[in-house]
Design an enzyme around this catalytic site. Structure first.
Site, PDB file in Angstrom:
ATOM      1  N   ASP A   1      45.187  36.435  31.245  1.00 37.34           N
ATOM      2  CA  ASP A   1      46.205  35.917  31.896  1.00 37.34           C
ATOM      3  C   ASP A   1      46.043  35.706  33.354  1.00 37.34           C
ATOM      4  O   ASP A   1      45.128  36.281  34.091  1.00 37.34           O
ATOM      5  CB  ASP A   1      47.354  37.017  31.857  1.00 37.34           C
TER       6      ASP A   1
ATOM      7  N   GLU B   1      27.678  42.004  24.041  1.00 36.89           N
ATOM      8  CA  GLU B   1      27.143  43.354  23.554  1.00 36.89           C
ATOM      9  C   GLU B   1      27.354  43.753  21.975  1.00 36.89           C
ATOM     10  O   GLU B   1      26.864  44.414  21.449  1.00 36.89           O
ATOM     11  CB  GLU B   1      27.481  44.583  24.317  1.00 36.89           C
TER      12      GLU B   1
END
Length: 563
Positions: A222, A273
């Site tokens: 956002d 990751e």
């Protein structure tokens, strides 16, 4: 009319739509606005169990992923975009266990799950902001936010909030005297974080990992263009005709500053990751598209909402220009263009595309809006625009209810409105409630199937049942069946991973292009237009009644042909 010559995918088919490339490059992602999607317990508020119960419908529709607007713990001053705890579910929507069940069921159905992260600001009830208020000026607690000493009169600068009024609110010292002021781009209950502070950066890395560890497939970010403010917080007077969220050629000092990119490079290392191609999508209202493309460089985010495309009117020349610019600028950084027509912040495109007056982003419409459009014209144009959009290469977003052809609800009573814009402008701007009314599922059920008790946090109009999903499933010409057919053909012909080539048409009001084995013809004229003879007879689907037998494409409609 909907003509389909293809088979729908199985809801359990989770194969990517991009012929071996990353799934997000060609995906169709369905936005769920949690409070308005499905209510499982009859309290009038949509919730996570309600979403889980309705996921089969979205898998049958043919989308690839769902995006959930905020469901985190919140005082709900701005419908959950005021977060008080980023690592918990608000009791309105359920529990963390409910979220885990939703993710598990979505993955069973081949749907990925994206959550809405709000990093620009938090709620004024967030523990950090409460600590800041209780601490002295210049303290480490206050440095997590943007506090400034109050001048003798006025405010630290002339910035105005997106929701109306000053972007500054004054605090009160323990002895009752006026204290410092804090910055909030949005409502006063939403203080902005200071993203130069390492505590803030570390906290959000932890938030990312918390949700990624639960199986979340990515984040819609956002206000992704608002985290960094220009040094010195200089005065700035924006163009009064500009969208409140930005999007002008001249960037406001609170939008689109270069420092945001360092943040998203850091976030990208966190996502990388994890296995499974986790993604970041930017809500970045910036122009031109060459600037927006910076958010999706190879070491930053994966997608960015294409707001210039969303902002286009029903205009062939404007649409073609924006498509060309989008494909050029996003391709220059190795990213797909991501198309969108509606979301929870703008007037639904089944209404917006028929508006004749200016409608700045975020203002909404209501009973006193002049020249409210003819619903039939709006729906016809919306169907044509959606059929064009879903033929384009790249990704696409669908906002809940657009597959039903839902219009903006203009007739909400004043006492029912809840958008902060309505209150901060003293009723001068309606705000976004009209696109957030709970959606209809069953025509003959209480609250049109949204809630078993008939309760609904925003009132549904009487005509809402006519748009219900169960009724549309039985109608071959319904908007729901049009969307289902579009998504099935899009997948069958791998359009998301394809390439666009413009074709010559006999009218400036008609756009034609090929993508993979599909030819798209869109007529923006209020009159039927001639079709090239070579296309006649190969119709796959049409957004309106086909006039192919007469060698024409119907007024304000789109047809897909196969080569």
């Amino acid at each position: 009319m909907v003509t389909v010559m293809t088979q729908m995918r199985s809801s359990a088919d989770s194969s990517p739509t991009s012929n071996g490339d990353e799934w997000w490059r060609s995906s169709v992602i369905y936005q769920i606005y949690p409070r308005s999607f499905a209510d499982s317990n009859g309290d009038g508020m949509g919730d996570l169990p309600g979403m889980t119960q309705r996921l089969d419908s979205l898998a049958a529709l043919g989308v690839d992923a769902i995006w959930l607007s905020p469901f985190f713990a919140s005082p709900q001053k701005d419908a959950g975009y005021d977060v008080s705890d980023y690592c918990d579910v608000d009791p309105l929507f359920g529990t963390l266990e409910d979220y885990d069940r939703l993710v598990a069921r979505a993955h069973e159905l081949g749907l990925r799950v994206i959550v809405d992260l709000v990093p620009n600001h938090c709620s004024d009830k967030h523990p950090w902001f409460q600590e800041a208020l209780a601490s002295d000026p210049g303290s480490p607690e206050r440095d997590r936010f943007i506090f400034r000493d109050a001048p003798e009169s006025g405010y630290p600068n002339n910035w105005d909030s997106v929701f109306g009024g000053p972007m500054w609110t004054q605090t009160t010292n323990p002895d009752g005297t006026p204290g410092q002021m804090y910055l909030h781009i949005f409502d006063s209950s939403q203080p902005d974080f200071n993203w130069h502070n390492e505590d803030v950066r570390a906290m959000f890395r932890d938030v990312l990992r918390f949700w990624l560890d639960r199986g979340t497939d990515g984040f819609r970010v956002d206000v992704a263009h608002g985290l960094i403010k220009a040094e010195g917080l200089p005065d700035f007077t924006p163009d009064p005709t500009a969208a409140s969220m930005g999007g002008t050629e001249e960037l406001a000092p609170w939008w689109g500053q270069d420092g945001v990119h360092e943040i998203y490079r850091d976030w990208r290392t966190v996502l990388d990751e994890y296995d499974g191609e986790r993604v970041l999508c930017a809500e970045a209202w910036v122009n031109p598209l060459s600037l927006m493309a910076k958010w999706v460089r190879s070491d930053e985010m994966h997608q960015a909402f294409n707001f210039p495309y969303l902002s286009c009117g029903f205009d062939a020349a404007q649409i073609r220009y924006t498509i060309d610019e989008s494909l050029r600028e996003f391709a220059a950084v190795g990213a797909p263009s991501t198309w969108v027509l509606s979301n929870h912040d703008v007037v639904r495109h089944a209404t917006r595309l028929a508006l004749t007056d200016e409608n700045p982003q975020g203002e909404g419409i209501g009973p006193k809006t002049p020249n409210l459009p003819d619903p039939a014209v709006g729906l016809r144009r919306a169907r044509a625009a959606s059929a064009l959009m879903l033929a384009l290469p790249g990704g696409a977003y669908i906002y809940q209810g657009e597959e039903l052809g839902l219009p903006e609800v203009a007739e909400l009573p004043d006492e029912a409105r809840q958008d902060p814009t309505w209150f901060r402008t003293n009723g001068e701007r309606y705000g976004r409630d009209g696109c957030r009314v709970p959606i209809p599922w069953e025509a003959d059920s209480p609250a049109a199937g949204f809630s078993s008790t008939g309760a609904s946090w925003l009132p549904q109009p009487e005509y809402w049942a006519g748009y219900a999903r169960d009724a549309q499933q039985q109608d071959p010409g319904s908007t729901l069946n049009l969307y289902t057919a579009l998504l099935a053909l899009r997948r069958e012909h791998a359009l998301g991973a394809g390439a666009l080539a413009w074709l010559e048409s006999e009218s400036e009001q008609v756009l034609m292009f090929s993508n993979s084995s599909v030819i798209m013809v869109a007529n923006f004229s209020p009159e039927a237009q001639p079709l090239p003879e070579r296309l006649r007879g190969s119709v796959q689907l049409a957004s309106s009644a086909v006039q192919d037998a007469a060698g024409q494409v119907a007024a304000e409609s789109t047809i897909w042909f196969t080569k």
